[in-house]
Design a protein around this motif. Structure first.
Motif, PDB file in Angstrom:
ATOM      1  N   THR A   7       0.846  -1.200   0.000  1.00  0.00           N
ATOM      2  CA  THR A   7       0.000   0.000   0.000  1.00  0.00           C
ATOM      3  C   THR A   7       0.876   1.243   0.000  1.00  0.00           C
ATOM      4  OG1 THR A   7      -1.575  -1.220   1.362  1.00  0.00           O
ATOM      5  CG2 THR A   7      -1.895   1.156   1.203  1.00  0.00           C
ATOM      6  N   VAL A  24       1.030   9.769  -4.289  1.00  0.00           N
ATOM      7  CA  VAL A  24       0.534   8.538  -4.925  1.00  0.00           C
ATOM      8  C   VAL A  24      -0.189   7.661  -3.896  1.00  0.00           C
ATOM      9  CG1 VAL A  24       1.227   6.367  -6.024  1.00  0.00           C
ATOM     10  CG2 VAL A  24       2.281   8.514  -6.738  1.00  0.00           C
ATOM     11  N   ASP A  25      -1.428   7.306  -4.203  1.00  0.00           N
ATOM     12  CA  ASP A  25      -2.193   6.344  -3.389  1.00  0.00           C
ATOM     13  C   ASP A  25      -2.411   5.111  -4.242  1.00  0.00           C
ATOM     14  OD1 ASP A  25      -2.796   8.006  -1.025  1.00  0.00           O
ATOM     15  OD2 ASP A  25      -3.848   9.245  -2.493  1.00  0.00           O
ATOM     16  N   LEU A  26      -1.901   3.993  -3.770  1.00  0.00           N
ATOM     17  CA  LEU A  26      -1.934   2.796  -4.616  1.00  0.00           C
ATOM     18  C   LEU A  26      -2.034   1.550  -3.741  1.00  0.00           C
ATOM     19  CD1 LEU A  26       0.578   2.371  -7.543  1.00  0.00           C
ATOM     20  CD2 LEU A  26       0.091   0.453  -6.081  1.00  0.00           C
ATOM     21  N   THR A  34      -1.166  -6.656 -10.841  1.00  0.00           N
ATOM     22  CA  THR A  34      -1.640  -5.279 -10.950  1.00  0.00           C
ATOM     23  C   THR A  34      -0.805  -4.566 -12.006  1.00  0.00           C
ATOM     24  OG1 THR A  34      -2.216  -5.300  -8.625  1.00  0.00           O
ATOM     25  CG2 THR A  34      -2.020  -3.133  -9.674  1.00  0.00           C
ATOM     26  N   LEU A  36       0.491  -1.244 -13.761  1.00  0.00           N
ATOM     27  CA  LEU A  36       0.658   0.191 -13.527  1.00  0.00           C
ATOM     28  C   LEU A  36       0.811   0.839 -14.897  1.00  0.00           C
ATOM     29  CD1 LEU A  36       0.956   2.377 -11.382  1.00  0.00           C
ATOM     30  CD2 LEU A  36       3.380   1.827 -11.203  1.00  0.00           C
ATOM     31  N   LYS A  44       5.688   6.232 -13.286  1.00  0.00           N
ATOM     32  CA  LYS A  44       5.525   4.789 -13.036  1.00  0.00           C
ATOM     33  C   LYS A  44       6.843   4.173 -12.522  1.00  0.00           C
ATOM     34  CE  LYS A  44       4.306   3.768 -17.280  1.00  0.00           C
ATOM     35  NZ  LYS A  44       4.470   5.059 -17.990  1.00  0.00           N
ATOM     36  N   THR A  47       7.703   5.305  -9.141  1.00  0.00           N
ATOM     37  CA  THR A  47       6.920   4.631  -8.101  1.00  0.00           C
ATOM     38  C   THR A  47       7.603   3.323  -7.689  1.00  0.00           C
ATOM     39  OG1 THR A  47       4.890   5.585  -8.979  1.00  0.00           O
ATOM     40  CG2 THR A  47       4.652   3.652  -7.568  1.00  0.00           C
ATOM     41  N   VAL A 206      -3.923   0.228 -12.476  1.00  0.00           N
ATOM     42  CA  VAL A 206      -3.798   1.541 -11.848  1.00  0.00           C
ATOM     43  C   VAL A 206      -3.236   2.453 -12.917  1.00  0.00           C
ATOM     44  CG1 VAL A 206      -2.573   2.855 -10.080  1.00  0.00           C
ATOM     45  CG2 VAL A 206      -3.341   0.535  -9.577  1.00  0.00           C
ATOM     46  N   MET A 208      -1.693   6.166 -13.922  1.00  0.00           N
ATOM     47  CA  MET A 208      -1.063   7.365 -13.348  1.00  0.00           C
ATOM     48  C   MET A 208      -1.001   8.479 -14.376  1.00  0.00           C
ATOM     49  SD  MET A 208       2.156   5.939 -11.135  1.00  0.00           S
ATOM     50  CE  MET A 208       2.500   7.567 -10.440  1.00  0.00           C
ATOM     51  N   VAL A 213      -2.057   8.932  -8.998  1.00  0.00           N
ATOM     52  CA  VAL A 213      -2.940   7.888  -9.517  1.00  0.00           C
ATOM     53  C   VAL A 213      -4.266   8.546  -9.880  1.00  0.00           C
ATOM     54  CG1 VAL A 213      -4.248   5.817  -8.911  1.00  0.00           C
ATOM     55  CG2 VAL A 213      -1.853   6.017  -8.228  1.00  0.00           C
ATOM     56  N   ALA A 216      -8.128   3.674 -10.614  1.00  0.00           N
ATOM     57  CA  ALA A 216      -7.753   2.325 -10.161  1.00  0.00           C
ATOM     58  C   ALA A 216      -8.995   1.457 -10.186  1.00  0.00           C
ATOM     59  CB  ALA A 216      -7.168   2.380  -8.754  1.00  0.00           C
TER      60      ALA A 216
END
Lengths: 241, 343
Positions: A7, A24-26, A34, A36, A44, A47, A206, A208, A213, A216
């Motif tokens: 997270t 960034v909330d992911l 997942t 990206l 990306k 991240t 997700v 970006m 982000v 999602a």
């Protein structure tokens, strides 16, 4: 959505004078792939590098299985079971394929059974086992970089553009290997520019833009909605195939 | 998406020129030896000069090998590396002087035991000094090359002054252990025993270092770290710890080199490390920063070149190695065996 393995909450990353990640909330669900996604230069790769600790987050928190890893050194994060394949593959060119693999098994010697499995997934590794890694082709180097991350069981794989510049046959090999990882219960966070690959592999997606982000959800939902794709990523799906 | 076809990869044969290119540096030392044989009129003089050049080269290699790895691993330019040579020489020679009854006895066993004690003492002291040097001086300036140059130069000056405080400002003259005095004769050429020992020791150390780098996991980490330290950390290894270990080992080797160099010159001074740093920098640069094999070849070339030119044209001896460096860098700007950096 299953419980998250990784997270990111409000993560910021500054590199020199540039503010790359801007909150960034992911969430990466456990035992899922997942994807990206996003245009070039949206953050990306930054991240993934921030999660690995290569670039220190200047704000926010990163948790792996509930443990705060925001300030941990890269080696500690790797030892917690995070396998990382960078965009440039990170192959040690001066070392042989064998030496690359031995080095990647940081808990000891490579497990022979797992090695045999990797040889079936990536046959060229066996062929060039004693050859210098720098002499491999681009596709073979990519196989080595992913096999290196897979040499020991990891709970999470961070893979940056695994199919970049590869021929379709090699891309299929990569996709098969990544699916096998998922089937073994590992979680994957993949940066991918090839939407066809993302659609085929991803469970979640997700997107970006500009260091944040912006969307999602389920990969299938994104794959169905051409308008959403164009709005989020400027994709013309028909042209992408 | 289609299934991948069965792979049947074949290794394409590289052109002969491409296959030979990496081997050329290894041929340079024999080529220089043959050139010396042609240029020097007397075979006995050539043999004496060749052994002398090889001995000098081996000692420079021992002193330089740690520095090239330190640079390769962490991009640290340590201008203070010379202090480990000086401190090693002073500690080692002090121990040898204390064991005078053993060094002056006509017994090879006693002489070698005294030398071993001196070498161990020098390596322990310089290893410990290297650890402190890394913690106090180098660690705060990672990633800042200009600061590294200034601060390590400062460290060198401070330690040199400490040597002067402890041992005095005068040169200390010494004699070699009894068994290593004199020469043996081969085909009419007088070859000093000490030089033969230095050649043997240098060769053993090079092979040991090569074995560690090629056949142990620590060696793998070091080699990989020189190429891409970030990736080594991403595989779970604490590169900082490895670096500190290499820094300590490199300092200890420089200390060993200092003892050997002191016995070779039969005089030691506080500035001896600083003076030989010029040759060490040449060796590290022409070898390829971070390459132990390149450093070995470079050291032998420098030692041989210095001895041959000093015999043939003494006035050119001072600039011969600068000329060698210029020639090699024009041929291979990254050094003879460049290490691919992926940072």
């Amino acid at each position: 959505m299953s419980d998250p393995i990784l997270t990111l909450a409000g993560v910021h990353t500054n590199i020199a004078q540039y503010h790359i990640l801007q909150g960034v909330d992911l969430v990466v669900p456990r035992a899922q792939v997942t994807m990206l996604l996003g245009r070039n230069g949206v953050g990306k790769t930054t991240t993934l590098r921030t999660v690995m600790g290569h670039w220190r987050a200047s704000g926010g928190t990163i948790t792996l299985d509930g443990m705060d890893i925001t300030q941990l050194p890269t080696s500690a994060i790797a030892r917690m079971g995070v396998g990382y394949v960078p965009e440039n593959m990170g192959i040690f060119s001066d070392l042989t394929v064998e030496e690359n693999m031995v080095l990647a098994a940081c808990r000891g010697k490579p497990d022979p059974a797992r090695l045999d499995w990797l040889f079936t997934v990536f046959p060229p590794l066996k062929t060039f086992w004693r050859g210098q890694a720098g002499t491999l082709s681009g596709g073979q180097k990519q196989m080595l970089s992913i096999a290196r991350a897979m040499i020991e069981e990891r709970r999470l794989y961070l893979i940056d553009e695994p199919t970049k510049g590869l021929a379709p046959a090699i891309i299929a090999t990569m996709a098969r290997a990544l699916r096998e990882l998922k089937d073994q219960g590992s979680s994957l966070l993949l940066v991918e520019q090839n939407f066809a690959v993302a659609r085929a592999l991803g469970d979640a997606a997700v997107v970006m833009d500009d260091g944040r982000v912006i969307w999602a959800g389920e990969m299938a939902e994104l794959a169905r909605d051409a308008g959403l794709q164009e709005r989020l990523m400027g994709l013309n799906v028909q042209a992408e195939g | 998406m289609t299934h991948a076809p069965e792979h049947a990869p074949r290794m394409a044969q590289a052109a002969l020129r491409d296959r030979l290119a990496p081997l050329i540096p290894f041929a340079l030392v024999p080529l220089l030896v043959v050139a010396g044989l042609i240029a020097i009129p007397s075979t006995s003089s050539w043999l004496t000069l060749t052994v002398s050049g090889l001995a000098m080269g081996m000692m420079i290699f021992i002193m330089a090998s740690g520095m090239t790895l330190v640079f390769g691993l962490m991009d640290v330019i340590n201008f203070g590396h010379g202090v480990f040579i000086s401190v090693g020489a002073f500690i080692g020679i002090t121990v040898l002087l204390m064991l005078g009854h053993m060094t002056q006895a006509p017994s090879l066993l006693l002489n070698l035991t005294a030398m071993l004690v001196a070498v161990i003492a020098a390596m322990l002291a310089t290893g410990a000094l290297g650890w402190a040097f890394e913690r106090v001086i180098v660690k705060p300036v990672y990633g800042a090359h200009l600061k590294q140059i200034l601060v390590t130069m400062g460290g060198l000056i401070v330690v040199e002054q400490l040597i002067i405080v402890l041992w005095g400002p005068e040169e200390i003259f010494l004699t070699r252990p009894e068994a290593l005095k004199g020469a043996v004769t081969f085909w009419g050429a007088a070859v000093e025993k000490y030089r033969l020992v230095a050649v043997g020791l240098g060769l053993v150390l090079f092979l040991a270092m090569r074995h560690v780098l090629r056949h142990t996991k620590v060696g793998l980490i070091v080699r990989a770290g020189v190429e891409n330290g970030e990736m080594v950390e991403a595989l779970g290894y604490r590169l900082r710890l490895v670096f500190v270990g290499v820094f300590i080992a490199g300092s200890a080797l420089a200390g060993l080199g200092g003892v050997l160099w002191g016995l070779y010159q039969e005089v030691i001074t506080a500035h001896m490390g600083q003076q030989i740093m010029v040759l060490i920098f040449i060796v590290v640069i022409i070898g390829g920063l971070g390459s132990v094999e390149g450093c070995f070849i470079g050291a032998l070339l420098v030692g041989l070149m210095q001895n041959y030119v000093a015999f043939l044209e003494p006035k050119l001896a001072l600039i011969s190695n600068i000329g060698l460096m210029v020639a090699i860098l024009m041929w291979r700007p990254q050094g003879m065996i460049p290490v691919v950096k992926a940072k």
